[in-house]
Design an enzyme around this catalytic site. Sequence first.
Site, PDB file in Angstrom:
ATOM      1  N   GLU A 140       0.822  -1.219   0.000  1.00 37.03           N
ATOM      2  CA  GLU A 140       0.000   0.000   0.000  1.00 37.03           C
ATOM      3  C   GLU A 140       0.855   1.267   0.000  1.00 37.03           C
ATOM      4  OE1 GLU A 140      -2.894  -0.071   3.145  1.00 37.03           O
ATOM      5  OE2 GLU A 140      -4.198  -1.410   2.047  1.00 37.03           O
TER       6      GLU A 140
ATOM      7  N   GLU B 260      -6.475  -7.724   0.049  1.00 36.53           N
ATOM      8  CA  GLU B 260      -6.939  -7.601   1.433  1.00 36.53           C
ATOM      9  C   GLU B 260      -8.410  -7.252   1.444  1.00 36.53           C
ATOM     10  OE1 GLU B 260      -4.881  -4.705   3.826  1.00 36.53           O
ATOM     11  OE2 GLU B 260      -2.930  -5.303   3.064  1.00 36.53           O
TER      12      GLU B 260
HETATM   13  C1  GAL Z   1      -4.124  -2.136   5.201  1.00 37.56           C
HETATM   14  C2  GAL Z   1      -2.720  -2.661   5.377  1.00 37.56           C
HETATM   15  C3  GAL Z   1      -2.678  -3.878   6.269  1.00 37.56           C
HETATM   16  C4  GAL Z   1      -3.536  -3.667   7.480  1.00 37.56           C
HETATM   17  C5  GAL Z   1      -4.945  -3.364   7.036  1.00 37.56           C
HETATM   18  C6  GAL Z   1      -5.921  -3.185   8.164  1.00 37.56           C
HETATM   19  O1  GAL Z   1      -4.098  -0.766   4.964  1.00 37.56           O
HETATM   20  O2  GAL Z   1      -2.141  -2.990   4.155  1.00 37.56           O
HETATM   21  O3  GAL Z   1      -1.345  -4.113   6.647  1.00 37.56           O
HETATM   22  O4  GAL Z   1      -3.020  -2.623   8.240  1.00 37.56           O
HETATM   23  O5  GAL Z   1      -4.939  -2.179   6.300  1.00 37.56           O
HETATM   24  O6  GAL Z   1      -7.204  -2.887   7.693  1.00 37.56           O
END
Ligand code: GAL
Length: 707
Positions: free
Chosen positions: A178, A337
């Site tokens: 990210e 994610e």
């Molecule tokens: C994203 C990040 C992850 C985790 C996640 C939590 O922004 O890539 O490492 O922090 O959010 O929602």
Amino acid sequence: MSLSRTESLGHGHNGTVATQRRPFRWPALLTDNGKGIAYGGDYNPDQWPEEVWADDIRLMTRAGVNTVALAIFSWDRIQPAEDRWDFGWLDRVIDMLGSAGIAVDLATATAAAPLWLYAEHPEVLPVERNGDVVNPGSRQSWSPTSPVFRRYAVELCTRLASRYGSNPFVTAWHVNNEYGWNNRYDYSSDSQRAFQRWCERRYSTIGALNDAWGTSFWSQEISRFADVTLPRHMGGDNMVNPGQQLDFERFGSDALKEFYKAERDAVESVCPDKPLTTNFMISTDQCAMDYADWSDEVDFVSNDHYFTPGESHMDELLCSDSLVDSIALGKPWYLMENSTSAVQWKPVNSRKRSGELMRDALAHVAMGADAINFFQWRQSRFGAEAFHSSMLPHAGEDSKIFRDVCALGETLKVLSSAGLQGSELVPSRSAILFDADCEWATRSATLPSTRLSHWHDARTWYRAFLDSSRRADLIPLRADWTGYDTIVLPTMLLLSSADADRVRRFVHDGGHVIVGYATGIADERFHVALGGYPGMLRSLLGIRSEEFNVLGDVDGEPSRIYLSNGFSAALWANVVTSVDDRADVLATYHGPEAVRWDLEGVPAIVRNTYGRGATYYIGCDLGRDDISRFIDQAVDRDPCGRGANIVHTVRTGRDAVFDFYFNRCSEPVSLRIGNVELLAKGRVESGLGSDDYRIGENGYLITRSTR
Ligand code: GAL
């Protein structure tokens, strides 16, 4: 924004080939043929004693997990001191995973740097707008333009690629994480020097830069590139030059992209044969990077998406995914994610309700994802994300979330066996355009209303299409639109003359264009186009407007204004003063509020014809219901045909067609499907007749037929 903006994006359906895009490469699984829908999550074994790892693998296997993203934040475990490297633990965990059939998407581990690096080189820390230096202790506390930091990061990438490049269990590279999460805006002196170079490349001469930024305003003339400054805190009302601010946004996206490319190239020079990606952050409330531009630089597009709780949950997900699918050029993409339930980074963190974990994951699949990953595998016991949901929650395997995770694994296996992987989402007939420049521009504090938002209006149009039983695609401005019947330009404040020409050609060749109230006002330098609004498109639309009538909480003034057809607006109404003879006025402002604002009878919606096509100008912000009614009148195709409460998407593969149906509302909906194979269903009652189903809230149904 790349310096030479080329059209490397083209949605696949008219066969346009990207000219600069890297070839599409997709990570293999450790299955017999390497295929299947990828399923898993971020895995942080370094937060746990090694004894836990075997239990992780046991439960991953039970859940059907076949891939993990590994070592994203593990730099200090890999390199505990500048001259010490420890790969032993990583060797062991990769081996355990791979031996269990779980493929590794190996991170370059560069997202969070170790404290020793900051102690030795505090100059790599980014600087905030007001001059405060960011302290170490979180992640991405480094300046993307720091040559010192780049050297360390590139060395780590090279070492990892050398050690694991030929490891058969590592099937993809996850470069950083990210980008821009914590270092999107950096006001350090490294950043200033890089910005000066960026400006020189973009403008060549200082005269061109002065012209673009309009530096004759407020005595800002710059005599050489070395004197270019960053838009730091300027005191008082902080009225930053909007042209400079916009270029700083573009530069920030480019600077992080250059850093990404340095990391990527370091990996690739050692390990050229494995696909690599970096996870984007596309959702309909943020615009960290110009991802349409970034997408040329990855082998496969991956995205992180976190749900919006409440009534927009499903629509927001679809809207965001639509843009992801478009920038992936219709190729499968990777959901890197999402969350099984609540996140921990909002003021109030709602959990997901029954059925939403499964429904969300399958909706991503329905929108083109061939991989469903979560943040994260095992919920942390400590640290900033201890209260963020995960696949294996604090409660352990005897939990609703873990059972849902297992059920999702089963369903994805069914879809894999049915040959879904590699099939592509069928595009819609209408498209809504999105552009990072326009989103950044509408965030300027110098506009007639600070409530203007490109994203907000793009999303409202997207939802209104769904409300009218249609689907539109959300596509980047720079994409190829020629396969679409209709395009919408929602609050695209800035339009270059080249893009305005493209719009004209599209209409001339038979397309329909719907232009929103704050579109085409200025060019890509943020220079207002003169002679009446919207100067970039005025002649095409057959109208001319002289002023903006901005609505809102203005003391005692009407905050809503009505149109002759019953529609209303609450933010903005353009004062249209002339309409071409050949154009039709479809609605005017009308009623006591219009009289009060001096707008009674002023044209609000105007249709014009041009070449073989037509334009619709909507001179005010309409609410979602009104837009949906407007779409019913103006857009004749109905590709969904299932009503507004069912979302229907189609993915086509070489031999099969996959249909996805989702309930979009809180009441059960009825669906009749023909003689097709039922692959998966959730929260569905059948029994109304062999092909009739009732799909409950958060329910879905997935079918396959042969081509
Ligand atoms: C994203 C990040 C992850 C985790 C996640 C939590 O922004 O890539 O490492 O922090 O959010 O929602």
